[in-house]
Design a protein around this motif. Structure first.
Motif, PDB file in Angstrom:
ATOM      1  N   GLU A   1       0.837  -1.205   0.000  1.00 48.68           N
ATOM      2  CA  GLU A   1       0.000   0.000   0.000  1.00 48.68           C
ATOM      3  C   GLU A   1       0.872   1.256   0.000  1.00 48.68           C
ATOM      4  O   GLU A   1       0.581   2.220  -0.717  1.00 48.68           O
TER       5      GLU A   1
ATOM      6  N   ARG B   1       2.257   1.727  -3.454  1.00 50.45           N
ATOM      7  CA  ARG B   1       1.219   2.231  -4.353  1.00 50.45           C
ATOM      8  C   ARG B   1       1.045   3.743  -4.184  1.00 50.45           C
ATOM      9  O   ARG B   1       0.948   4.485  -5.158  1.00 50.45           O
ATOM     10  N   LYS B   2       1.042   4.209  -2.926  1.00 47.19           N
ATOM     11  CA  LYS B   2       0.868   5.640  -2.670  1.00 47.19           C
ATOM     12  C   LYS B   2       2.058   6.448  -3.182  1.00 47.19           C
ATOM     13  O   LYS B   2       1.879   7.543  -3.734  1.00 47.19           O
TER      14      LYS B   2
ATOM     15  N   ARG C   1       4.151   5.546  -5.664  1.00 53.99           N
ATOM     16  CA  ARG C   1       4.084   5.510  -7.128  1.00 53.99           C
ATOM     17  C   ARG C   1       3.017   6.475  -7.651  1.00 53.99           C
ATOM     18  O   ARG C   1       3.242   7.182  -8.628  1.00 53.99           O
ATOM     19  N   ASN C   2       1.866   6.516  -6.996  1.00 50.58           N
ATOM     20  CA  ASN C   2       0.783   7.410  -7.399  1.00 50.58           C
ATOM     21  C   ASN C   2       1.241   8.867  -7.314  1.00 50.58           C
ATOM     22  O   ASN C   2       0.988   9.663  -8.227  1.00 50.58           O
TER      23      ASN C   2
ATOM     24  N   GLN D   1       3.739   9.532 -10.174  1.00 53.44           N
ATOM     25  CA  GLN D   1       3.148   9.501 -11.512  1.00 53.44           C
ATOM     26  C   GLN D   1       2.199  10.673 -11.753  1.00 53.44           C
ATOM     27  O   GLN D   1       1.964  11.041 -12.903  1.00 53.44           O
ATOM     28  N   SER D   2       1.667  11.262 -10.688  1.00 46.08           N
ATOM     29  CA  SER D   2       0.667  12.318 -10.854  1.00 46.08           C
ATOM     30  C   SER D   2       1.268  13.724 -10.840  1.00 46.08           C
ATOM     31  O   SER D   2       0.536  14.701 -10.871  1.00 46.08           O
TER      32      SER D   2
ATOM     33  N   LYS E   1       3.561  16.006  -1.254  1.00 46.50           N
ATOM     34  CA  LYS E   1       3.687  16.263  -2.697  1.00 46.50           C
ATOM     35  C   LYS E   1       3.520  17.759  -2.910  1.00 46.50           C
ATOM     36  O   LYS E   1       2.515  18.341  -2.516  1.00 46.50           O
TER      37      LYS E   1
END
Length: 63
Positions: A25, A28-29, A31-32, A35-36, A56
């Motif tokens: 998890e 995933r956070k 990477r998100n 990528q964003s 971020k």
């Protein structure tokens, strides 16, 4: 090595040199967040060898 691999492979981790169980998890956070964002920074805040916060900071470029 990608930014995610560098961020998630910081040292041996864990107490007394034992490796922490991989956190899917968290990966995933991270990477998100990576990528964003087009311009800016993603910062991991570490406490006691564990990620406790993901910051971020996105920059918007005006042309």
């Amino acid at each position: 090595m990608s930014a995610v691999e560098e961020a998630t492979n910081m040292g041996d981790g864990g107490v007394n040199g034992t490796q922490e169980q991989w956190n899917v998890e968290l990966e995933r956070k991270i990477r998100n967040a990576l990528q964003s964002i087009k311009f800016g920074t993603v910062t991991l805040v570490i406490q006691d060898g564990k990620v406790i916060q993901i910051d971020k900071n996105e920059k918007i470029r005006l042309t």
